[in-house]
Write a protein that holds these residues in place. Sequence first.
Motif, PDB file in Angstrom:
ATOM      1  N   TYR A 181       3.809   2.130   6.959  1.00 28.46           N
ATOM      2  CA  TYR A 181       4.088   3.233   7.669  1.00 28.46           C
ATOM      3  C   TYR A 181       5.508   3.092   8.221  1.00 28.46           C
ATOM      4  O   TYR A 181       6.235   4.460   8.602  1.00 28.46           O
ATOM      5  CB  TYR A 181       3.264   3.151   8.605  1.00 28.46           C
ATOM      6  CG  TYR A 181       1.843   3.834   8.099  1.00 28.46           C
ATOM      7  CD1 TYR A 181       1.891   5.406   8.008  1.00 28.46           C
ATOM      8  CD2 TYR A 181       0.615   3.147   8.083  1.00 28.46           C
ATOM      9  CE1 TYR A 181       0.596   5.688   7.530  1.00 28.46           C
ATOM     10  CE2 TYR A 181      -0.516   3.509   7.478  1.00 28.46           C
ATOM     11  CZ  TYR A 181      -0.627   4.877   7.246  1.00 28.46           C
ATOM     12  OH  TYR A 181      -1.833   5.673   6.790  1.00 28.46           O
TER      13      TYR A 181
ATOM     14  N   ARG B  90       7.354   4.985   5.396  1.00 27.30           N
ATOM     15  CA  ARG B  90       6.753   6.478   5.217  1.00 27.30           C
ATOM     16  C   ARG B  90       7.733   7.182   6.217  1.00 27.30           C
ATOM     17  O   ARG B  90       8.080   8.414   6.183  1.00 27.30           O
ATOM     18  CB  ARG B  90       5.492   6.535   4.864  1.00 27.30           C
ATOM     19  CG  ARG B  90       4.757   6.216   3.899  1.00 27.30           C
ATOM     20  CD  ARG B  90       3.100   6.185   3.991  1.00 27.30           C
ATOM     21  NE  ARG B  90       2.386   7.242   4.298  1.00 27.30           N
ATOM     22  CZ  ARG B  90       2.546   8.477   3.320  1.00 27.30           C
ATOM     23  NH1 ARG B  90       2.855   8.072   2.125  1.00 27.30           N
ATOM     24  NH2 ARG B  90       1.661   9.527   3.679  1.00 27.30           N
TER      25      ARG B  90
ATOM     26  N   ALA C 200      -0.215   5.837  12.446  1.00 26.89           N
ATOM     27  CA  ALA C 200      -0.474   6.024  10.882  1.00 26.89           C
ATOM     28  C   ALA C 200      -0.072   7.266  10.571  1.00 26.89           C
ATOM     29  O   ALA C 200       1.134   7.421  10.615  1.00 26.89           O
ATOM     30  CB  ALA C 200      -2.154   6.113  10.597  1.00 26.89           C
TER      31      ALA C 200
ATOM     32  N   SER D 199       2.909   8.474  12.580  1.00 25.03           N
ATOM     33  CA  SER D 199       4.063   7.677  12.624  1.00 25.03           C
ATOM     34  C   SER D 199       5.299   8.137  12.601  1.00 25.03           C
ATOM     35  O   SER D 199       6.417   8.050  13.232  1.00 25.03           O
ATOM     36  CB  SER D 199       3.717   6.522  11.759  1.00 25.03           C
ATOM     37  OG  SER D 199       3.827   6.813  10.473  1.00 25.03           O
TER      38      SER D 199
ATOM     39  N   ALA E  58      -6.252   3.892   7.502  1.00 25.98           N
ATOM     40  CA  ALA E  58      -5.156   3.412   6.835  1.00 25.98           C
ATOM     41  C   ALA E  58      -5.612   2.234   6.142  1.00 25.98           C
ATOM     42  O   ALA E  58      -5.052   1.911   4.814  1.00 25.98           O
ATOM     43  CB  ALA E  58      -4.156   3.242   7.469  1.00 25.98           C
TER      44      ALA E  58
ATOM     45  N   PRO F 201       1.804   1.514  12.446  1.00 22.93           N
ATOM     46  CA  PRO F 201       0.460   1.498  11.602  1.00 22.93           C
ATOM     47  C   PRO F 201      -0.543   1.925  12.390  1.00 22.93           C
ATOM     48  O   PRO F 201      -1.703   2.360  11.848  1.00 22.93           O
ATOM     49  CB  PRO F 201       0.411   0.086  11.254  1.00 22.93           C
ATOM     50  CG  PRO F 201       1.242  -0.711  12.224  1.00 22.93           C
ATOM     51  CD  PRO F 201       2.291   0.388  12.574  1.00 22.93           C
TER      52      PRO F 201
END
Length: 382
Positions: free
Chosen positions: A341, A344, A303, A306, A62, A300
């Motif tokens: 993250y 997202r 990643a 998540s 990431a 995170p």
Amino acid sequence: MLPVDLPGTVREALLAPLVDHHCHGVRRDDLSRAEFELLIGGEDGSPSPPGTTHFDTPFGAAVRRWCAPLLDLEPHAPPAVYLARRAELGAAEVNRRLLAGAGVVAFLVDAAAGDIELLSAAEMGRHGGAAADELVRIEEIERDVAELSEAAIDYLDSLGEELSARAARAVGLKTVVGSLFGLDFDPSRPATGSVLAAANRRLADPKEPLTDPVLLRHLLWSAIDVARERGLPVQFHTGLGGSALDPHRADPARLGAFVRRLQPLGVPVILLHCYPYHRQAAFLASVHPHVYVDVGLALPHTAAGSARVMDELLELAPFHKQLFSSGCHGVAESAYLGALYYRRALGTVLRGRLGAGEWSSTDAVRIAHMIGSGNARRIYRL
């Protein structure tokens, strides 16, 4: 960064400034590759096995994917290229770009010392273009008091006074008691006689980390008294990165007996970084009015996975009980990726709820604002 088919109002809510309710300082100095890899390898700071690299982890990949463009590199830049560009820009510029890029309006910083190269809370705020406040780690206060006390009674008096003085300048208290002897401890206050005896043993070697269960319980209850008096929350580090012991002992469900004792006192209990026990933490948050939860570090570090973690947390935890934190520590990449993250993951979950007709766009906007900043503003009285 976000699913393309989200309604505009939901996208705006997800991209709104965040309150990072638990983070640490980042290094102010330039780092060698070995130093950088130790800091991205997790909270235990262990090197990768010989012949391997911490860049070959979800977090390391990431960094190359999402942080590289902020340093003027193409996504997926090789580790050597990424680190060379990092060194070329210098730590101050890297920290400025990544902390500001996180889109955080306020950092709440665990200000525990131990590495003089870490940015202070105020410096984190300046680099990130944000406000900043301190979280006081109670074990650090105990160590300072132990090193200066000459007698057990002085130790006990000074501990309460110093906790109160430091809390006056903070927005919350933080404990790593789970890292010291797990979370399944006796929830009762220890008797005065046993505390005095334990204090005498402690002062015989005050520079060693505190491990005595009697003094740890006394410290914790002293902090609870101060938190109650000042209306402050207390953070408990659980789950990921929360225990150097048997990982199962970091399960926040083991705090159940202690949590129940705190409910009449009205002290907010915040369970940090609860993965892989986030479902147990969600249950505690659902049944206890004073318990809150985040999955911080997990986002995170998992990643691309998540969204599954966030989806599982949202299965049961009340929306007004969830908080955002990056768990940032050591390198500014952790602050940036924590925020990225989080957005997202929550964006993916919101899209699923909206598509299933479970929530309206208005619901999704409200939930995004609550978790991203509103709950933290209320709990920490920002």
